[in-house]
Design an enzyme around this catalytic site. Structure first.
Site, short mmCIF file in Angstrom:
data_model
loop_
_atom_site.label_atom_id
_atom_site.label_comp_id
_atom_site.label_asym_id
_atom_site.label_seq_id
_atom_site.Cartn_x
_atom_site.Cartn_y
_atom_site.Cartn_z
N GLY A 81 -23.92 46.46 35.91
CA GLY A 81 -24.33 45.88 35.82
C GLY A 81 -24.17 45.10 35.02
CD GLU A 82 -19.26 44.73 32.36
OE1 GLU A 82 -18.38 42.96 32.90
OE2 GLU A 82 -18.62 45.13 31.13
CG HIS A 173 -47.41 34.99 22.17
ND1 HIS A 173 -49.12 35.16 22.74
CD2 HIS A 173 -48.08 36.12 20.91
CE1 HIS A 173 -50.23 36.47 22.30
NE2 HIS A 173 -49.42 36.33 21.24
CG ASP A 212 -57.44 37.03 20.53
OD1 ASP A 212 -57.16 35.96 20.52
OD2 ASP A 212 -56.38 37.75 21.59
CE LYS A 236 -57.57 41.19 20.75
NZ LYS A 236 -56.34 41.22 21.42
CG ASP A 266 -48.47 42.45 29.63
OD1 ASP A 266 -48.15 42.60 30.54
OD2 ASP A 266 -48.06 43.44 28.61
N GLY A 268 -53.80 43.39 31.74
CA GLY A 268 -54.97 42.93 32.08
C GLY A 268 -56.54 43.11 31.43
#
Length: 356
Positions: A81-82, A173, A212, A236, A266, A268
């Site tokens: 996986g490297e 974000h 929100d 919310k 994300d 939903g």
């Protein structure tokens, strides 16, 4: 030498048998003059563009806008996986831009970006800019309970220590993440692309809705761009991560076209509960707009629920596999905007003026 071609504009949609006109452009008179100079052989060898494996299509579109090809590199993985990365051309003394959103699989793509940065620094690049259309771990931007990590700050530290000279990010974000970097961080927004598209639609009387309280500032800025449309807020309460309960709508949405706006979708759950509440509150039409289509399962099933959303509009900051697409989905390209920001950084001119 790479001749800098005239800028192109891209517009993505899911209907393969239709080509819609481009709706967004940051082309200015000065920019057009630069493009004309490029046609006569302007030297762009100092500007180099390389992409990781996260979103190669977006990188190719950015390269087409800039007239600079996606540079040759080898990216492969060993049996354990490297990740192995080699840049296959000289970049000594160049301004190098690495395009890599840290989307699924987040950890693999983040590590890939860090190794690319290290390879470029060891190849004597003059400046390395990490172009991160989607910044992973951004939701962990503060402590909300005891003994939690602030992973957004950790990722910023990793990027800085790897040798990145500056970061170009889109729709973080929370804006405070810019302050996590001890290097320059240019923060751009996907809203102009979304607004330009919505203005081509006959939406009638629009109300912009924040899903929100935390997204009110984003929704207010979006509403201002939508000809000062009125604003509504969904109150919310979240019971747990990826689990939300929408309670009530603050504002008048009856008989109007409600446009739900968020930075990402994300699973939903939040946005779909908000849409149901808007329908019950009398909204005539409900649309959803978001920059980052994370679409973790079961988002596609939730968003495609009949009678819920008239349209779900997102950008191509994150690539979308076929199993995450649905009839109501509309994908817009942000390649022009990222390409223009890259060019302005390379030319040491203002990036913020793109949004004035």
């Amino acid at each position: 030498m790479f001749a800098k071609a005239a800028p192109k504009r891209f517009y993505h949609q899911d209907s393969a048998d239709a080509l819609a006109p481009a709706v967004t452009s940051f082309l200015t008179a000065d920019r057009l003059a630069q493009a004309n100079q490029a046609a006569s052989g302007q030297d762009t060898r100092r500007l180099r563009l390389f992409s990781g494996t996260a979103n190669q299509e977006l990188a190719r579109e950015i390269g087409a806008y800039l007239g600079v090809p996606d540079g040759p590199r080898v990216i492969k993985r060993f049996a354990d996986g490297e990740t192995y990365i080699q840049i296959q051309e000289s970049i000594r003394g160049c301004d190098v831009f690495l395009v890599q959103p840290t989307c699924v699989p987040v950890n693999d793509h983040l590590m890939e970006l860090l190794i690319m940065v290290d390879a470029c620094k060891r190849a004597s690049a003059r400046q390395v800019t990490a172009v991160i259309p989607y910044y992973g771990y951004a939701r962990a931007d503060r402590k909300t309970a005891g003994r939690e990590s602030i992973a957004a700050k950790l990722v910023a530290n990793l990027l800085t220590m790897s040798g990145v000279d500056r970061v170009l990010a889109m729709d973080l974000h929370s804006s405070q993440i810019q302050g996590y970097f001890d290097i320059p961080c240019d923060h751009i927004y996907g809203s102009p692309v979304l607004v330009d598209y919505l203005k081509t639609r006959d939406l009638g009387e629009v109300v912009v809705v924040s899903p929100d309280v935390g997204g009110v500032a984003r929704a207010r800025a979006f509403a201002k761009q939508m000809n000062d449309a009125p604003l509504a807020i969904i109150d919310k309460r979240r019971a747990a991560h990826n689990v939300a309960e929408s309670l009530t709508v603050i504002g008048d949405v009856a008989g109007r076209t409600a446009v739900l706006i968020d930075d990402m979708i994300d699973t939903g759950g939040t946005i779909c509960q908000g849409a149901r509440l808007l329908r019950r509150s009398g909204a005539a039409r409900v649309l959803c707009c978001a920059t980052h289509a994370v679409f973790s399962p079961p988002a596609a099933e939730r968003l495609s629920e009949p009678g819920l959303f008239e349209e779900v509009v997102v950008t191509n900051s994150i690539p979308l596999a076929a199993d995450r697409r649905f009839p109501q989905l509309r994908v817009l390209s942000v390649a022009n905007m990222l390409g223009e920001a890259i060019w302005r950084i390379h030319e040491e001119s203002s990036v913020s003026s793109m949004f004035r």
